[in-house]
Design a protein around this motif. Structure first.
Motif, mmCIF file in Angstrom:
data_model
loop_
_atom_site.group_PDB
_atom_site.id
_atom_site.type_symbol
_atom_site.label_atom_id
_atom_site.label_comp_id
_atom_site.label_asym_id
_atom_site.label_seq_id
_atom_site.Cartn_x
_atom_site.Cartn_y
_atom_site.Cartn_z
ATOM 1 N N TRP A 140 58.115 12.868 46.463
ATOM 2 C CA TRP A 140 57.473 13.431 47.762
ATOM 3 C C TRP A 140 58.463 14.434 48.424
ATOM 4 O O TRP A 140 58.391 15.321 49.054
ATOM 5 N N VAL A 141 59.816 13.693 48.551
ATOM 6 C CA VAL A 141 60.695 14.574 49.608
ATOM 7 C C VAL A 141 61.128 15.693 48.818
ATOM 8 O O VAL A 141 61.063 16.637 49.616
ATOM 9 N N LEU A 142 61.246 15.753 47.754
ATOM 10 C CA LEU A 142 61.668 17.115 46.920
ATOM 11 C C LEU A 142 60.897 17.933 46.995
ATOM 12 O O LEU A 142 60.790 19.139 47.372
ATOM 13 N N ASN A 143 59.608 17.637 46.709
ATOM 14 C CA ASN A 143 58.316 18.435 46.646
ATOM 15 C C ASN A 143 58.007 19.106 48.094
ATOM 16 O O ASN A 143 57.911 20.419 48.213
ATOM 17 N N THR A 144 58.043 18.323 49.144
ATOM 18 C CA THR A 144 57.799 18.824 50.413
ATOM 19 C C THR A 144 58.995 19.608 50.945
ATOM 20 O O THR A 144 58.620 20.666 51.588
ATOM 21 N N ALA A 145 60.186 19.167 50.926
ATOM 22 C CA ALA A 145 61.255 19.940 51.188
ATOM 23 C C ALA A 145 61.436 21.627 50.554
ATOM 24 O O ALA A 145 61.723 22.435 51.143
ATOM 25 N N CYS A 146 60.983 21.557 49.152
ATOM 26 C CA CYS A 146 61.082 22.692 48.621
ATOM 27 C C CYS A 146 59.928 23.543 49.093
ATOM 28 O O CYS A 146 60.193 24.804 49.192
ATOM 29 N N ARG A 147 58.758 22.982 49.145
ATOM 30 C CA ARG A 147 57.627 23.964 49.787
ATOM 31 C C ARG A 147 57.863 24.388 51.153
ATOM 32 O O ARG A 147 57.928 25.554 51.314
ATOM 33 N N ASP A 148 58.426 23.511 51.839
ATOM 34 C CA ASP A 148 58.577 24.030 53.302
ATOM 35 C C ASP A 148 60.016 25.184 53.366
ATOM 36 O O ASP A 148 59.804 26.041 54.033
ATOM 37 N N ALA A 149 60.858 24.909 52.691
ATOM 38 C CA ALA A 149 61.993 25.998 52.515
ATOM 39 C C ALA A 149 61.397 27.399 52.092
ATOM 40 O O ALA A 149 61.793 28.214 52.490
ATOM 41 N N GLN A 150 60.413 27.161 50.999
ATOM 42 C CA GLN A 150 59.878 28.475 50.473
ATOM 43 C C GLN A 150 59.111 28.950 51.333
ATOM 44 O O GLN A 150 59.141 30.373 51.476
ATOM 45 N N HIS A 151 58.177 28.273 52.060
ATOM 46 C CA HIS A 151 57.151 29.111 52.811
ATOM 47 C C HIS A 151 57.395 29.276 54.228
ATOM 48 O O HIS A 151 57.030 30.037 55.026
ATOM 49 N N GLU A 152 58.328 28.220 55.004
ATOM 50 C CA GLU A 152 58.792 28.381 56.209
ATOM 51 C C GLU A 152 60.173 28.582 56.669
ATOM 52 O O GLU A 152 60.392 28.764 57.988
ATOM 53 N N LEU A 153 60.908 28.349 55.946
ATOM 54 C CA LEU A 153 62.271 28.642 56.250
ATOM 55 C C LEU A 153 63.171 29.608 55.364
ATOM 56 O O LEU A 153 63.981 29.557 54.993
ATOM 57 N N GLN A 154 62.724 30.723 55.711
ATOM 58 C CA GLN A 154 63.342 32.039 54.855
ATOM 59 C C GLN A 154 64.775 32.255 55.159
ATOM 60 O O GLN A 154 65.060 32.040 56.336
ATOM 61 N N GLY A 155 65.596 32.499 54.475
ATOM 62 C CA GLY A 155 66.858 32.797 54.387
ATOM 63 C C GLY A 155 67.605 31.419 54.809
ATOM 64 O O GLY A 155 69.124 31.598 54.995
ATOM 65 N N MET A 156 67.092 30.514 54.575
ATOM 66 C CA MET A 156 67.659 29.238 54.922
ATOM 67 C C MET A 156 67.880 28.096 53.509
ATOM 68 O O MET A 156 66.931 28.192 52.767
ATOM 69 N N SER A 157 68.988 27.485 53.362
ATOM 70 C CA SER A 157 68.945 26.487 52.415
ATOM 71 C C SER A 157 68.481 25.255 52.707
ATOM 72 O O SER A 157 68.559 25.018 54.029
ATOM 73 N N VAL A 158 67.931 24.344 51.991
ATOM 74 C CA VAL A 158 67.471 22.901 52.406
ATOM 75 C C VAL A 158 68.341 21.896 51.442
ATOM 76 O O VAL A 158 68.375 22.112 50.283
ATOM 77 N N SER A 159 68.951 20.706 52.229
ATOM 78 C CA SER A 159 69.279 19.981 51.492
ATOM 79 C C SER A 159 68.703 18.525 51.197
ATOM 80 O O SER A 159 67.943 18.070 52.421
#
Ligand code: C2E
Ligand code: CA
Ligand code: CA
Ligand code: CA
Length: 272
Positions: free
Chosen positions: A92-111
């Motif tokens: 759940w964490v991986l999927n949510t974080a990847c989705r948020d990064a892709q759609h809402e956090l342009q230009g940033m990495s997520v760990s």
């Protein structure tokens, strides 16, 4: 005797029978929590000293329990690990974080934090690949934080898993560096890209000469191995100055920002 949890939820009582009942109750409520969407991620900015801006965020898990209120990871991750629930929780964490990064956090990495337990199962590489595919996130924007102890249980299989993760194109960070049982010369054998210096070392800065020396040396050592270095738990401007002087790459901590919900993070980014 263990201390009572926050909000009066006592996880361990002196009474053995009661202990077992409480554990079972919590396990049941952990499983329900996933179905009932009670977990949330908060994101804490990681600030790049050279670029002078936030380049990445760390995803941190929160549980909004209907009866017990806000629960912190220390209150439920250990049981999730013991019961194996950690695997679906981590998905759940991986999927949510990847989705948020892709759609809402342009230009940033997520760990994302990966539990040592996840290195004892073979599915990690496939699970990370699935989250990347489902979100269409560029793998280069996903970083996995792994504590050094994750590599100790079975170094050979851990190495294989890490090589599999690297082959996907994600970056690997050593979390809580300096608190585990391994040395950097041991860790050199694993394909890490960066280290996160544990906040207990930063906490002594700048007044403890000892803490200063340890941090300066760990940064030097990391650089000698071509690893990027993030200092955790940076709370004061003095610590930030000192870390800049030691040429630390990134800082994270309450001074820059507390962890916050996605909407708040986006609002803060827009203000800058
Ligand atoms: P961590 O990975 O070392 O995360 C950093 C912790 O330090 C976070 O606590 C964060 O809120 C806190 N922190 C950040 N800045 C400061 C500061 O300036 N001063 C101080 N004193 N603390 C600061 P949190 O969110 O309670 O998480 C605790 C631990 O729970 C994490 O430690 C991590 O090991 C684990 N965790 C959190 N989320 C996940 C998750 O999704 N999966 C797994 N497996 N573990 C997680
Ligand atoms: Ca971490
Ligand atoms: Ca850490
Ligand atoms: Ca930790």
């Amino acid at each position: 005797a263990k201390s009572a949890g926050r909000n009066g939820w006592v996880f361990y009582s002196a009474d053995m029978e009661e202990q077992i009942v409480q554990r079972r109750e919590m396990e049941k409520s952990l499983r329900e929590a996933l179905k009932e969407d009670q977990f949330r991620l908060v994101y804490q900015p990681r600030y790049d000293m050279k670029a002078g801006r936030v380049v990445a965020v760390e995803a941190l898990l929160r549980w909004h329990h209907p009866l017990h209120g806000l629960l912190m990871p220390d209150q439920f991750i250990p049981l999730a690990e013991e019961t194996g629930i950690i695997i679906s929780l981590s998905d759940w964490v991986l999927n949510t974080a990847c989705r948020d990064a892709q759609h809402e956090l342009q230009g940033m990495s997520v760990s994302v934090n990966i539990s040592a337990v996840e290195f004892q199962t073979s599915g990690l590489v496939g699970r990370v690949r699935d989250a990347l595919r489902a979100s269409k996130l560029d793998p280069a924007r996903l970083e996995l934080e792994v504590t050094e102890n994750a590599t100790l249980w079975n170094p050979q299989s851990s190495l294989e898993i890490m090589n599999g993760l690297k082959a996907l194109g994600v970056r690997l960070l050593i979390d809580d560096f300096g608190t585990g049982y391994s040395s950097l010369s041991y860790l050199r054998n694993f394909p890490f890209d960066g280290i996160k210096l544990d906040k207990s070392f930063v906490a002594g800065m700048p007044h403890s000469e000892n803490a200063n020396n340890i941090v300066e040396n760990m940064i030097g050592l990391g650089k000698a191995f071509s690893l990027s270095i993030t200092a955790e738990g940076v709370e004061t401007p003095e610590q930030l100055e000192q870390l800049k002087m030691y040429q630390c790459d990134e800082t994270q901590g309450y001074l820059i920002s507390r962890p916050m919900p996605l909407e708040e993070l986006k609002a803060q980014i827009e203000k800058r």
